[in-house]
Structures are given as structure tokens and as C-alpha cells.
Design a protein around this motif. Sequence first.
Motif, short mmCIF file in Angstrom:
data_model
loop_
_atom_site.label_atom_id
_atom_site.label_comp_id
_atom_site.label_asym_id
_atom_site.label_seq_id
_atom_site.Cartn_x
_atom_site.Cartn_y
_atom_site.Cartn_z
N ASN A 31 48.53 59.09 13.27
CA ASN A 31 49.62 59.31 12.30
C ASN A 31 50.67 60.25 12.87
OD1 ASN A 31 48.40 57.66 10.39
ND2 ASN A 31 47.25 59.33 9.49
N VAL A 32 50.19 61.32 13.54
CA VAL A 32 51.14 62.25 14.15
C VAL A 32 51.98 61.55 15.21
CG1 VAL A 32 51.34 64.31 15.59
CG2 VAL A 32 49.76 64.29 13.66
N LEU A 33 51.32 60.76 16.06
CA LEU A 33 52.05 60.04 17.10
C LEU A 33 53.02 59.02 16.50
CD1 LEU A 33 49.20 59.46 19.71
CD2 LEU A 33 51.05 61.12 19.81
N ALA A 34 52.58 58.37 15.43
CA ALA A 34 53.47 57.40 14.77
C ALA A 34 54.69 58.11 14.17
CB ALA A 34 52.71 56.64 13.68
N ASP A 35 54.46 59.27 13.55
CA ASP A 35 55.60 60.03 12.99
C ASP A 35 56.55 60.48 14.10
OD1 ASP A 35 54.52 59.69 10.51
OD2 ASP A 35 53.56 61.66 10.43
N VAL A 36 55.97 60.96 15.21
CA VAL A 36 56.82 61.40 16.32
C VAL A 36 57.63 60.23 16.88
CG1 VAL A 36 56.77 62.28 18.69
CG2 VAL A 36 55.36 63.36 16.94
N GLU A 37 56.99 59.08 17.03
CA GLU A 37 57.70 57.91 17.54
C GLU A 37 58.81 57.48 16.61
OE1 GLU A 37 56.70 53.38 19.15
OE2 GLU A 37 55.13 54.64 18.26
N ASN A 38 58.53 57.46 15.30
CA ASN A 38 59.56 57.06 14.33
C ASN A 38 60.73 58.03 14.32
OD1 ASN A 38 58.05 54.80 13.54
ND2 ASN A 38 56.97 55.94 11.96
N THR A 58 65.14 66.68 17.66
CA THR A 58 63.92 65.92 17.38
C THR A 58 62.86 66.15 18.45
OG1 THR A 58 65.28 64.24 16.28
CG2 THR A 58 63.03 63.63 16.87
N LEU A 59 63.26 66.19 19.71
CA LEU A 59 62.30 66.45 20.79
C LEU A 59 61.68 67.84 20.66
CD1 LEU A 59 64.20 64.88 23.83
CD2 LEU A 59 62.10 64.02 22.77
N LYS A 60 62.48 68.84 20.32
CA LYS A 60 61.94 70.19 20.14
C LYS A 60 60.96 70.24 18.97
CE LYS A 60 66.00 72.59 21.99
NZ LYS A 60 67.13 73.50 21.66
N GLN A 61 61.32 69.61 17.86
CA GLN A 61 60.43 69.60 16.70
C GLN A 61 59.12 68.86 17.01
OE1 GLN A 61 62.74 67.90 13.53
NE2 GLN A 61 63.90 69.78 13.15
N ALA A 62 59.20 67.77 17.75
CA ALA A 62 57.99 67.03 18.12
C ALA A 62 57.09 67.87 19.02
CB ALA A 62 58.37 65.73 18.81
N ASP A 63 57.69 68.59 19.96
CA ASP A 63 56.89 69.45 20.84
C ASP A 63 56.22 70.57 20.06
OD1 ASP A 63 55.80 70.47 23.14
OD2 ASP A 63 57.58 71.59 23.71
N GLU A 64 56.95 71.19 19.13
CA GLU A 64 56.34 72.25 18.31
C GLU A 64 55.24 71.68 17.42
OE1 GLU A 64 59.57 73.89 16.19
OE2 GLU A 64 60.47 74.91 17.94
N ARG A 65 55.41 70.48 16.92
CA ARG A 65 54.38 69.89 16.04
C ARG A 65 53.13 69.56 16.83
NH1 ARG A 65 55.24 64.60 12.13
NH2 ARG A 65 53.19 64.67 11.13
N LEU A 66 53.28 68.99 18.02
CA LEU A 66 52.10 68.66 18.82
C LEU A 66 51.41 69.90 19.36
CD1 LEU A 66 53.38 65.57 20.85
CD2 LEU A 66 51.91 65.59 18.85
N ALA A 67 52.15 71.00 19.50
CA ALA A 67 51.53 72.24 19.98
C ALA A 67 50.52 72.79 18.97
CB ALA A 67 52.60 73.28 20.28
#
Length: 360
Positions: free
Chosen positions: A114-121, A142-151
Motif C-alpha cells: 500500500n505504501v509503495l502504491a501510494d508513493v507510485e500514485n 513529492t520525492l522528498k515526502q516519499a523519502d521521509e515516508r519510507l524512512a
Amino acid sequence: MPAAPPAVAAAPLLPARWIATGAAVLAAAATAAGVLAWNTQQRVKALETELVKRQQDAGAEAAEARVAARAAQDVARDAAAKLAVLEARVAESTIQRSQFEEVIQSIARSRDENVLADVENSLRVAMQQTAITGSAEPLLITLKQADERLARYKEPRLERVRRALAQDLDRTRAAGVADLALLAIRLDEAVRAVDELPLLASVERRRGAASKPAAAAAAQAAPASSASSVDVGDASVPWSERWKLVAGAVWQEVRSLVRVTRIEQPEAMLVAPEQAWFLRENLKLRLLNARLALMSRQFDTAQSDLRDALSVLDRYFDPQSRRVTTAIELVRQVQSQARVATVPRPDATLAAIATVSAGR
């Protein structure tokens, strides 16, 4: 001779003694045998009694053993039943544990998916916004937010996606993309300033430009005129000096009436006052067309309109005015930054997401 009969009589007495002795021996033996037989019989009876008792005890013990064996069999049967139940429960608990672990793993996998799907979308939406606006800012955010979320998810399988995100972040930051919103704001400022820009042919400018030389000439002519008024009225001054003073005063008046100015572009000075409005409106239209071309990412059209606008500013407006200089600088900044620049796609991140999702 008469002594011989006792010997004859003694001869039959020897067997009798032997017989008596044998009888006694036999009697003793018989008695011993009887005693022995009686003892033996007593022992046999005691043994029989003991055997019967032991047999009875053995029978009782055997019965007790049979009862105990039956009880043991019942206990063993109950234990086997209980063991079977326990084994069934252990097997059931093992199955439940494996199912629970599978559920946990599936939940973890589904969370990561789900996290990966949200990041991709979110990345695809950011790519659309970047394509619409022409700015890399939505993709960077968006790239910064995705990196912070995956961290926040310390999962080893997500580290590959984070590395790809770092690569795409560096590539996006390195790309020199024009900020169309800022360029549009600068063009709006230039359009608002057009009505206040002084023209070369404007009356106000000519008066302002002529006022400084006229003031200097008046300042120079004032002492001469005062001196001439004083000297001409003086009778002691010769006529030649008086004529020189009068000629100087007339020449100063002539110079104040006629002024020669070098004109680089004569058509700029020939603009009529009623044509100035059309000139300003035409310049506004050029700038607005350049703004529309920038927003639609038609950079060639925007460059053409900006060149025409700069040509109009340089030809018809006063270059010595600070407002004109500021407007020209704004238009030149927009012209220098309005270039075609391709925003890099986050292909590394999308490929890493696809690989992690396919591996599961």
C-alpha cells in the motif's frame, strides 16, 4: 572231652545276636525312616500349606495385578486419549500459529504494498503537475515526502526504493528548469509598468530634458545681461563694448529659442500623442502573448514576442528613465530564463517500486 559241649552251644548263639543286632539296626533304621518319613511328610504338608498359601496369595496378587493392569490399561487408554487430544491441539495451535504468521506477513506485505502504491500514485500525479506547470517543484516536493515516508518504515526491502529516490532527487535538482510562475509574475510587473514608462516623443520628457540646459544658459546669461544693462547705460563705456554686449545678449536669446539635438531613431520622435496609446497597448499585447506562450510552454513564440517587446522598449521609450531600465531588465531576465528544459522522470524510483512489488 566233657568241655566240648559249651562250644557247640555257643555256635547257635552267634546268629541270634546278629539277628538281634540286625533287628535292632533294622528297627532303628525303620524308626529313623519313619521319623524321616514323618518329618518329610510334615515338611511336605508344610510345603503344601505354604504352596497353597502362596498360591492363594499369588492368586490374590494376580487378581490385584489383573485389576491394576485393567486400571493401568484404563489409565493408559485415558492417557492415550488425552495425548491424542493434546497432539491434536498442538497440531491445531501449530496450524493457527503458521496461519497467524502468514496473516502478519501478509499484513506487513500489504502495508508495504500500500505504501509503495501510494508513493507510485503520488509520483505519477506529480509528473502530471510538472508536465502541466513546466516546473520541477511538484516533483521535488513529492520525492522528498516519499523519502521521509519510507524512512519511517524500517524495512530492508524498501531500502532499494529509497536509494532510487535519492538518485531521482539528485537528477531533478540538477535539472535547470525554468520557474514559469516566477516568469509570469515578472511579465505581469512589466505589463503594469508600461502605462508609466516615458516615451522619447513625450512633451514632458522634452520639457524636462530642455529645462536643464535652459537653466544653465539662463544662469550664464544672467550675469551678462545684468552687466550689459549696467554697462550699456554707463556713458563712460565705449560704443564698441556696448555693441559687443548687445550682440552677446541677442545671441543668448537666439540660442535659448533654437536647440539642436542628435536623434538616433527619428521615428521615435515622430510618434504623435494619439499614437502613444496604441504603442503602449501593442507593447502590452506583446508581453501578454509572451506570458501565454510561456504558460503553454511554447518557448519559441515567447522568445519572438519578447524580442519584439525589447525592440519597442529600446526604440520608443526613454532609456535614461529608471522605470524603462527596470522594465527592460525584467523582460531580459524572462528572455534569458525562458528556455526549453526537460524535467527528468523518476524512472529509477518507479522501476524499484515495480521490482519490490513483483518480488513480494
